[in-house]
Design an enzyme around this catalytic site. Sequence first.
Site, PDB file in Angstrom:
ATOM      1  N   GLU A 147      49.161  41.841  41.859  1.00 26.92           N
ATOM      2  CA  GLU A 147      47.815  41.606  40.815  1.00 26.92           C
ATOM      3  C   GLU A 147      47.037  43.028  40.532  1.00 26.92           C
ATOM      4  O   GLU A 147      46.916  43.304  39.283  1.00 26.92           O
ATOM      5  CB  GLU A 147      46.874  40.649  41.338  1.00 26.92           C
ATOM      6  CG  GLU A 147      47.364  39.269  41.226  1.00 26.92           C
ATOM      7  CD  GLU A 147      46.317  37.927  41.755  1.00 26.92           C
ATOM      8  OE1 GLU A 147      45.148  38.426  42.061  1.00 26.92           O
ATOM      9  OE2 GLU A 147      46.725  36.843  41.850  1.00 26.92           O
ATOM     10  N   HIS A 180      43.421  33.556  35.828  1.00 22.33           N
ATOM     11  CA  HIS A 180      43.099  32.406  36.695  1.00 22.33           C
ATOM     12  C   HIS A 180      43.045  30.988  36.232  1.00 22.33           C
ATOM     13  O   HIS A 180      42.995  30.082  36.883  1.00 22.33           O
ATOM     14  CB  HIS A 180      41.968  32.793  37.794  1.00 22.33           C
ATOM     15  CG  HIS A 180      42.367  33.821  38.590  1.00 22.33           C
ATOM     16  ND1 HIS A 180      42.437  35.356  38.095  1.00 22.33           N
ATOM     17  CD2 HIS A 180      42.680  33.912  39.947  1.00 22.33           C
ATOM     18  CE1 HIS A 180      42.527  36.158  39.205  1.00 22.33           C
ATOM     19  NE2 HIS A 180      42.929  35.118  40.321  1.00 22.33           N
TER      20      HIS A 180
END
Length: 301
Positions: A147, A180
């Site tokens: 990420e 997310h």
Amino acid sequence: MAALGGDGLRLLSVSRPERQPESAALSGPGPGLCCWVSVFSCFSLACSYVGSLYVWKSELPRDHPAVIKRRFTSVLVVSSLSPLCVLLWRELTGIQILFLGPLMQLSMDCPCDLTDGLKVVLAPRSWARCLTDMRWLRNQVIAPLTEELVFRACMLPMLAPCTGLGPAVFTCPLFFGVAHFHHIIEQLRFRQSSVGSIFLSAAFQFSYTAVFGAYTAFLFIRTGHLIGPVLCHSFCNYMGFPAVCAALEHPQKWPLLAGYALGVGLFLLLLQPLTDPKLYGSLPLCVLLERTGASETLLCS
């Protein structure tokens, strides 16, 4: 670091700027303000070395061969980890200060004492168990590394020439926060909660991941490399969101709340000094913007 077209392709091979005179490198508020942190870190390292000698419970004298062998093992482990402590001091001091309250809460609620905790940390079986735990690998290794690589190291060099470093710090985390939202699909699929609760939780997660993304973007720009954001990401995944409500109901509420407030205050006070570019060397993003003719001095100095 992600590659760009043209000059961006040479980001990884950017040469270091000319070395400043030693007096200039040591001047300024950064190193002075964090001297007490350095002294405390050295003191902690010394305590770790001496404390490792007493991890083993034994009624035998210190000159007994069995005691000497065990202490050999302890000091070798601590000595081998000492260079890592220097790295962690540079990369994690700020985020650990911010989590001062939650760390106090964790230590108060932990059923084991310091000796038992050190045994668990140093035990090879504990690390072997972690490395075979897919959730641990995901949360502590794979997610932080991938990420931060995608959402910081690759996106910031593409955004910064267009928006400038300051706006990029706040724009880049929006992609991270929106990414997310995919958790909603799984939660709806398995009916883990009501629809309203799921979307409320997603909105809350978007908020704090965006704030965290802004911090790691700032950290990436100011230090010039990716390891700091990755370590901070892994640490925050381990800690989770601070349990403020539990702290309000804790038997030792006031010391915990003082720790929370002190942690936030020190984090804000030391954010600039602990990320002073003088401590880290060349900043590739700043060099990239200089080559494109942009002027960025606030985050690059």
